[in-house]
Design an enzyme around this catalytic site. Structure first.
Site, PDB file in Angstrom:
ATOM      1  N   HIS A 184      23.451  19.161  36.198  1.00  0.00           N
ATOM      2  CA  HIS A 184      24.895  18.876  36.286  1.00  0.00           C
ATOM      3  C   HIS A 184      25.236  17.757  37.277  1.00  0.00           C
ATOM      4  CE1 HIS A 184      25.951  22.172  33.710  1.00  0.00           C
ATOM      5  NE2 HIS A 184      25.516  23.105  34.528  1.00  0.00           N
ATOM      6  N   ASP A 190      19.182  24.818  28.537  1.00  0.00           N
ATOM      7  CA  ASP A 190      20.119  25.581  29.378  1.00  0.00           C
ATOM      8  C   ASP A 190      21.401  25.830  28.584  1.00  0.00           C
ATOM      9  OD1 ASP A 190      20.604  26.003  32.665  1.00  0.00           O
ATOM     10  OD2 ASP A 190      22.456  25.681  31.517  1.00  0.00           O
ATOM     11  N   HIS A 232      24.372  25.657  29.478  1.00  0.00           N
ATOM     12  CA  HIS A 232      25.432  24.709  29.826  1.00  0.00           C
ATOM     13  C   HIS A 232      25.021  23.289  29.446  1.00  0.00           C
ATOM     14  CE1 HIS A 232      25.856  28.147  32.711  1.00  0.00           C
ATOM     15  NE2 HIS A 232      27.119  28.033  32.318  1.00  0.00           N
ATOM     16  N   ASP A 264      19.730  30.691  30.943  1.00  0.00           N
ATOM     17  CA  ASP A 264      21.016  31.389  30.906  1.00  0.00           C
ATOM     18  C   ASP A 264      21.602  31.522  29.498  1.00  0.00           C
ATOM     19  OD1 ASP A 264      21.284  28.660  31.007  1.00  0.00           O
ATOM     20  OD2 ASP A 264      22.601  28.618  32.757  1.00  0.00           O
TER      21      ASP A 264
HETATM   22 ZN   LIG Z   1      23.222  26.725  33.003  1.00  0.00          ZN
END
Ligand SMILES: [Zn+2]
Length: 306
Positions: free
Chosen positions: A120, A157, A159, A241
């Site tokens: 991120h 992931d 996200h 996740d």
């Molecule tokens: Zn994540």
């Protein structure tokens, strides 16, 4: 398989109740304790590797933000404790050392079990528990230091890897593919975000997407795109996740799905780049699911190593 980690990763402390916690690394270490791995300490990075992706003023800002005691918030959910800067430098350093080792022929596969995660972190912005763009920096090291022409990054992931996308947006030599739940943090990752050279592929998934649907999407979209790019090295942003037990998201992958996707990425790597894969830890916040899923991932990487 070479496993890079370091005790300094336990010194990056986040506020009580924060999901990206020291216990994540302890859960991974416990899950991997029975594995026969080539274990190495993640070295501190050379800050010039950070500067392959982030400008000097951002690096200076992070260094100046490191507290001598207590905590400092780089953004609403990204915190620094006194040990964080060293931990972040080892996460970058472990990634670069893993790329060096695999490209140097020491092994075909490596896993970097460090924290904080990286996908991120944007060019000049820490966010989403991430300080430096570990995987993008590793890609740049493979391209600029080792002289590769093509590197592919697969980010599973849950996200969107907005930071990796930002850092590699203009980098025609890097293919970045991210699957992620949408809508979900950080809100980017639509299919029409393609990179300056068509080098970004975003695959948004609806909440509730399970392993069967994920496997179909990966077979249809991810593996053919990676193979067609003919990378000389494959990097994995390994977040766990998307597991059904994860508290921060709502996909329905099971532990064995992480083994499956690893196995198939190894197949592609065998086909196009001599099996060379470097994987690095991103998210995964249910400690039990995280440990089990990392173990499933690493078991495949070990089985498919030299
Ligand atoms: Zn994540």
């Amino acid at each position: 398989m070479i496993y890079f980690s370091h005790d300094d990763g336990l010194k990056h402390e986040t506020p009580p109740g924060h999901p990206e916690q020291v216990a994540r690394l302890e859960a991974i270490r416990s899950a991997l304790s029975g594995f026969d791995l080539d274990r190495r300490d993640a070295p501190l990075c050379d800050d010039r590797d950070i500067l392959r992706c982030h400008p000097q003023d951002y690096l200076d800002h992070v260094i100046a933000s490191a507290p001598e005691k207590g905590a400092h918030a780089l953004d609403g959910d990204t915190h620094m404790s006194p040990g964080s800067l060293t931990a972040a430098r080892r996460a970058v350093g472990g990634m670069c050392a893993a790329v060096d080792a695999v490209l140097g022929g020491e092994d075909r596969t490596a896993f970097v079990g460090c924290r904080p995660p990286g996908h991120h972190a944007e060019t000049r912005r820490a966010m989403g528990f991430c300080i430096f763009g570990n995987v993008a920096i590793g890609a740049k090291r493979a391209l600029d230091h080792h002289g590769l022409n093509r590197v592919a990054i697969v980010d599973f992931d849950v996200h969107h890897g907005n930071g990796t996308q930002d850092l590699l947006w203009d980098e025609a030599r890097a293919l970045f593919i991210s699957s992620h739940q949408m809508p979900l943090y950080p809100g980017s990752g639509y299919g029409d975000e393609r990179g300056a050279h068509g080098n970004v592929v975003n695959l948004p998934l609806e909440g509730g997407t399970g392993g069967e649907e994920m496997r179909r999407i990966y077979e249809d979209r991810v593996f053919p795109a990676v193979a067609a790019f003919k990378p000389e090295l494959i990097l994995i942003s390994a977040g766990f996740d998307a597991h059904r037990a994860d508290p921060l998201a709502g996909l329905n992958w099971r532990t064995e799905d992480f083994g499956w996707v690893t196995e198939r990425l190894c197949d592609v790597a065998d086909e196009v780049c001599g099996g060379r894969i470097v994987s690095t830890l991103e998210g995964g916040y249910d400690l039990q699911a995280l440990g089990a899923s990392v173990a499933a991932h690493v078991a495949v990487l070990k089985e498919r190593s030299a």
